[in-house]
Design a protein around this motif. Structure first.
Motif, PDB file in Angstrom:
ATOM      1  N   ARG A 140       0.840  -1.195   0.000  1.00  0.00           N
ATOM      2  CA  ARG A 140       0.000   0.000   0.000  1.00  0.00           C
ATOM      3  C   ARG A 140       0.880   1.252   0.000  1.00  0.00           C
ATOM      4  NH1 ARG A 140      -5.070   1.785   2.050  1.00  0.00           N
ATOM      5  NH2 ARG A 140      -4.955   3.852   2.989  1.00  0.00           N
ATOM      6  N   VAL A 141       0.415   2.278  -0.717  1.00  0.00           N
ATOM      7  CA  VAL A 141       1.097   3.572  -0.764  1.00  0.00           C
ATOM      8  C   VAL A 141       0.098   4.657  -0.391  1.00  0.00           C
ATOM      9  CG1 VAL A 141       2.334   5.244  -2.193  1.00  0.00           C
ATOM     10  CG2 VAL A 141       2.658   2.799  -2.583  1.00  0.00           C
ATOM     11  N   ALA A 142       0.488   5.590   0.475  1.00  0.00           N
ATOM     12  CA  ALA A 142      -0.388   6.688   0.885  1.00  0.00           C
ATOM     13  C   ALA A 142       0.435   7.959   1.021  1.00  0.00           C
ATOM     14  CB  ALA A 142      -1.087   6.367   2.207  1.00  0.00           C
ATOM     15  N   GLY A 143      -0.216   9.109   0.789  1.00  0.00           N
ATOM     16  CA  GLY A 143       0.489  10.371   0.952  1.00  0.00           C
ATOM     17  C   GLY A 143       0.003  11.432  -0.003  1.00  0.00           C
ATOM     18  N   SER A 144       0.932  12.254  -0.503  1.00  0.00           N
ATOM     19  CA  SER A 144       0.572  13.372  -1.384  1.00  0.00           C
ATOM     20  C   SER A 144       1.670  13.591  -2.412  1.00  0.00           C
ATOM     21  CB  SER A 144       0.348  14.651  -0.573  1.00  0.00           C
ATOM     22  OG  SER A 144       1.538  15.027   0.098  1.00  0.00           O
ATOM     23  N   ILE A 145       1.257  14.121  -3.591  1.00  0.00           N
ATOM     24  CA  ILE A 145       2.183  14.436  -4.682  1.00  0.00           C
ATOM     25  C   ILE A 145       1.755  15.763  -5.300  1.00  0.00           C
ATOM     26  CG2 ILE A 145       3.100  13.716  -6.920  1.00  0.00           C
ATOM     27  CD1 ILE A 145       2.457  10.841  -6.182  1.00  0.00           C
ATOM     28  N   VAL A 146       2.701  16.642  -5.558  1.00  0.00           N
ATOM     29  CA  VAL A 146       2.437  17.914  -6.235  1.00  0.00           C
ATOM     30  C   VAL A 146       3.442  18.039  -7.381  1.00  0.00           C
ATOM     31  CG1 VAL A 146       2.294  20.413  -6.046  1.00  0.00           C
ATOM     32  CG2 VAL A 146       1.609  18.981  -4.104  1.00  0.00           C
ATOM     33  N   ALA A 147       2.941  18.254  -8.616  1.00  0.00           N
ATOM     34  CA  ALA A 147       3.816  18.343  -9.782  1.00  0.00           C
ATOM     35  C   ALA A 147       3.470  19.585 -10.592  1.00  0.00           C
ATOM     36  CB  ALA A 147       3.678  17.089 -10.650  1.00  0.00           C
ATOM     37  N   LYS A 199       8.376   0.887  15.005  1.00  0.00           N
ATOM     38  CA  LYS A 199       8.697   2.303  15.187  1.00  0.00           C
ATOM     39  C   LYS A 199      10.202   2.559  15.206  1.00  0.00           C
ATOM     40  CE  LYS A 199       4.456   3.434  17.710  1.00  0.00           C
ATOM     41  NZ  LYS A 199       3.893   4.016  18.962  1.00  0.00           N
ATOM     42  N   VAL A 200      10.983   1.522  14.934  1.00  0.00           N
ATOM     43  CA  VAL A 200      12.438   1.647  14.990  1.00  0.00           C
ATOM     44  C   VAL A 200      12.991   1.844  13.576  1.00  0.00           C
ATOM     45  CG1 VAL A 200      14.596   0.542  15.678  1.00  0.00           C
ATOM     46  CG2 VAL A 200      12.515   0.181  17.030  1.00  0.00           C
ATOM     47  N   LYS A 201      13.663   2.970  13.341  1.00  0.00           N
ATOM     48  CA  LYS A 201      14.256   3.226  12.027  1.00  0.00           C
ATOM     49  C   LYS A 201      15.458   2.314  11.828  1.00  0.00           C
ATOM     50  CE  LYS A 201      14.571   7.446  10.453  1.00  0.00           C
ATOM     51  NZ  LYS A 201      15.039   8.830  10.198  1.00  0.00           N
ATOM     52  N   ARG A 202      15.490   1.626  10.677  1.00  0.00           N
ATOM     53  CA  ARG A 202      16.567   0.693  10.378  1.00  0.00           C
ATOM     54  C   ARG A 202      17.528   1.196   9.315  1.00  0.00           C
ATOM     55  NH1 ARG A 202      16.762  -2.612  14.642  1.00  0.00           N
ATOM     56  NH2 ARG A 202      14.745  -3.611  15.057  1.00  0.00           N
ATOM     57  N   MET A 203      17.083   2.146   8.492  1.00  0.00           N
ATOM     58  CA  MET A 203      17.919   2.579   7.374  1.00  0.00           C
ATOM     59  C   MET A 203      17.413   3.909   6.846  1.00  0.00           C
ATOM     60  SD  MET A 203      17.654   2.870   3.795  1.00  0.00           S
ATOM     61  CE  MET A 203      16.365   1.717   3.351  1.00  0.00           C
ATOM     62  N   GLU A 204      18.350   4.748   6.385  1.00  0.00           N
ATOM     63  CA  GLU A 204      17.979   5.990   5.702  1.00  0.00           C
ATOM     64  C   GLU A 204      18.968   6.255   4.581  1.00  0.00           C
ATOM     65  OE1 GLU A 204      16.449   9.781   7.637  1.00  0.00           O
ATOM     66  OE2 GLU A 204      18.479  10.401   7.011  1.00  0.00           O
ATOM     67  N   LEU A 205      18.423   6.505   3.387  1.00  0.00           N
ATOM     68  CA  LEU A 205      19.237   6.873   2.232  1.00  0.00           C
ATOM     69  C   LEU A 205      18.821   8.266   1.796  1.00  0.00           C
ATOM     70  CD1 LEU A 205      21.253   6.148  -0.045  1.00  0.00           C
ATOM     71  CD2 LEU A 205      19.296   5.255  -1.336  1.00  0.00           C
ATOM     72  N   PRO A 245       4.810  -2.477   2.545  1.00  0.00           N
ATOM     73  CA  PRO A 245       4.829  -3.671   1.697  1.00  0.00           C
ATOM     74  C   PRO A 245       3.989  -4.788   2.302  1.00  0.00           C
ATOM     75  CG  PRO A 245       6.881  -3.481   2.935  1.00  0.00           C
ATOM     76  CD  PRO A 245       6.101  -2.230   3.216  1.00  0.00           C
ATOM     77  N   ALA A 246       3.490  -5.677   1.419  1.00  0.00           N
ATOM     78  CA  ALA A 246       2.694  -6.801   1.902  1.00  0.00           C
ATOM     79  C   ALA A 246       3.542  -7.746   2.741  1.00  0.00           C
ATOM     80  CB  ALA A 246       2.073  -7.533   0.713  1.00  0.00           C
ATOM     81  N   GLU A 247       4.817  -7.872   2.399  1.00  0.00           N
ATOM     82  CA  GLU A 247       5.758  -8.696   3.153  1.00  0.00           C
ATOM     83  C   GLU A 247       6.965  -7.836   3.520  1.00  0.00           C
ATOM     84  OE1 GLU A 247       5.237 -11.718   4.131  1.00  0.00           O
ATOM     85  OE2 GLU A 247       3.369 -12.087   3.022  1.00  0.00           O
ATOM     86  N   PRO A 248       7.529  -8.011   4.705  1.00  0.00           N
ATOM     87  CA  PRO A 248       8.703  -7.225   5.099  1.00  0.00           C
ATOM     88  C   PRO A 248       9.849  -7.387   4.107  1.00  0.00           C
ATOM     89  CG  PRO A 248       7.811  -8.406   6.995  1.00  0.00           C
ATOM     90  CD  PRO A 248       7.089  -8.930   5.783  1.00  0.00           C
ATOM     91  N   ILE A 249      10.602  -6.321   3.910  1.00  0.00           N
ATOM     92  CA  ILE A 249      11.764  -6.314   3.028  1.00  0.00           C
ATOM     93  C   ILE A 249      13.001  -6.098   3.892  1.00  0.00           C
ATOM     94  CG2 ILE A 249      12.892  -5.152   1.101  1.00  0.00           C
ATOM     95  CD1 ILE A 249      10.131  -4.300   0.126  1.00  0.00           C
ATOM     96  N   ALA A 250      13.885  -7.082   3.911  1.00  0.00           N
ATOM     97  CA  ALA A 250      15.100  -7.004   4.726  1.00  0.00           C
ATOM     98  C   ALA A 250      14.771  -6.647   6.179  1.00  0.00           C
ATOM     99  CB  ALA A 250      16.084  -5.992   4.135  1.00  0.00           C
ATOM    100  N   GLY A 251      13.661  -7.216   6.670  1.00  0.00           N
ATOM    101  CA  GLY A 251      13.274  -6.985   8.051  1.00  0.00           C
ATOM    102  C   GLY A 251      12.541  -5.680   8.288  1.00  0.00           C
ATOM    103  N   MET A 252      12.276  -4.900   7.249  1.00  0.00           N
ATOM    104  CA  MET A 252      11.590  -3.615   7.394  1.00  0.00           C
ATOM    105  C   MET A 252      10.168  -3.720   6.846  1.00  0.00           C
ATOM    106  SD  MET A 252      14.741  -1.024   6.374  1.00  0.00           S
ATOM    107  CE  MET A 252      15.255  -2.021   4.966  1.00  0.00           C
ATOM    108  N   ASP A 253       9.204  -3.207   7.616  1.00  0.00           N
ATOM    109  CA  ASP A 253       7.801  -3.319   7.217  1.00  0.00           C
ATOM    110  C   ASP A 253       7.147  -1.982   6.909  1.00  0.00           C
ATOM    111  OD1 ASP A 253       7.559  -2.239   9.756  1.00  0.00           O
ATOM    112  OD2 ASP A 253       6.855  -4.105  10.674  1.00  0.00           O
ATOM    113  N   ALA A 254       7.923  -0.903   6.905  1.00  0.00           N
ATOM    114  CA  ALA A 254       7.379   0.421   6.578  1.00  0.00           C
ATOM    115  C   ALA A 254       8.490   1.286   5.990  1.00  0.00           C
ATOM    116  CB  ALA A 254       6.782   1.086   7.819  1.00  0.00           C
ATOM    117  N   PHE A 255       8.124   2.050   4.958  1.00  0.00           N
ATOM    118  CA  PHE A 255       9.093   2.927   4.307  1.00  0.00           C
ATOM    119  C   PHE A 255       8.468   4.307   4.107  1.00  0.00           C
ATOM    120  CE2 PHE A 255      10.258  -1.330   3.166  1.00  0.00           C
ATOM    121  CZ  PHE A 255      11.639  -1.336   3.176  1.00  0.00           C
ATOM    122  N   SER A 256       9.285   5.334   4.137  1.00  0.00           N
ATOM    123  CA  SER A 256       8.835   6.696   3.839  1.00  0.00           C
ATOM    124  C   SER A 256       9.712   7.266   2.743  1.00  0.00           C
ATOM    125  CB  SER A 256       8.900   7.589   5.080  1.00  0.00           C
ATOM    126  OG  SER A 256      10.242   7.743   5.529  1.00  0.00           O
TER     127      SER A 256
END
Length: 221
Positions: A135-142, A194-200, A157-168
């Motif tokens: 699922r994706v939720a939020g806002s876009i302005v172009a 609620k624990v951040k695992r990675m930021e790029l 994501p429907a299934e966790p990716i590399a142990g992460m279940d939420a992305f922003s």
């Protein structure tokens, strides 16, 4: 070319189309049904206002040859399109399928959003898209007079990716220096609960053929 198998209702308030087909070579679009509610009299004041636009059973066939090089040209609007303001209080798409040639289809269960168009600026607020993959939720302005893009999205994501279940995903892009059409900064973060695992984070520029990435910073515990 645009055609419809059935047409019901009135152009003055509510219009229902069935079996809609659009040929926008090399793309073909088929829509099972289209339900459009609007107030056409507001056109006299230069404003397009729709209460609701519902599309059901949307099938997009992309027949672009595989050997065709990518073209990321940012679209521009001019003329009357830039003078009109518009709003769709609720856009709903139920069942969307995209297929490139004979490749595997990409399926989206539902898409909903409030859409606004003002001064060649397209805003999607309360955006929600649900697919089998997540699922994706939020806002876009172009912006389509002067290129610009701003987004703030939450991805589950429907299934966790590399142990992460939420992305922003956040980004802000403005007109770039030629040959880049857009340039700006972005951040992608992943979390487990609620624990951040990675930021790029970094900067990106978009040309007509490629994306240039600069000053990338990857942070993780």
């Amino acid at each position: 070319t645009i055609s419809a198998r059935t047409i019901e209702g009135r152009l003055l308030d509510r219009l229902q189309l069935g079996g809609v087909r659009m040929a926008l070579a090399p793309v073909e679009v088929a829509i099972e049904s289209l339900d459009f509610r609007w107030a056409p009299l507001r056109l006299l004041s230069g404003r397009v206002t729709a209460k609701e636009l519902t599309l059901t059973g949307v099938d997009i066939r992309d027949n672009t040859p595989k050997e065709t090089p990518p073209d990321f040209a940012w679209p521009r609007v001019s003329g009357l399109a830039g003078f009109f303001d518009g709003k769709i209080e609720r856009l709903q798409v139920n069942g969307l399928t995209y297929r490139r040639l004979d490749g595997l289809p990409v399926n989206v269960t539902t898409i909903s959003s409030s859409v606004a168009w003002r001064n060649a600026l397209l805003s999607l607020s309360d955006l929600a898209a649900v697919a089998p993959t997540g699922r994706v939720a939020g806002s876009i302005v172009a912006g389509f007079s002067w290129p610009s893009l701003r987004f703030d999205l939450a991805v589950t994501p429907a299934e966790p990716i590399a142990g992460m279940d939420a992305f922003s995903l956040q980004g802000r892009f403005l007109p770039g220096r030629s040959p880049e059409q857009l340039a700006g900064s972005f951040t992608v973060a992943g979390a487990s609960g609620k624990v951040k695992r990675m930021e790029l984070a970094g900067e990106a520029g978009m040309t007509r053929q490629a994306f240039n990435l600069r000053q990338l910073r990857l942070t993780r515990p």
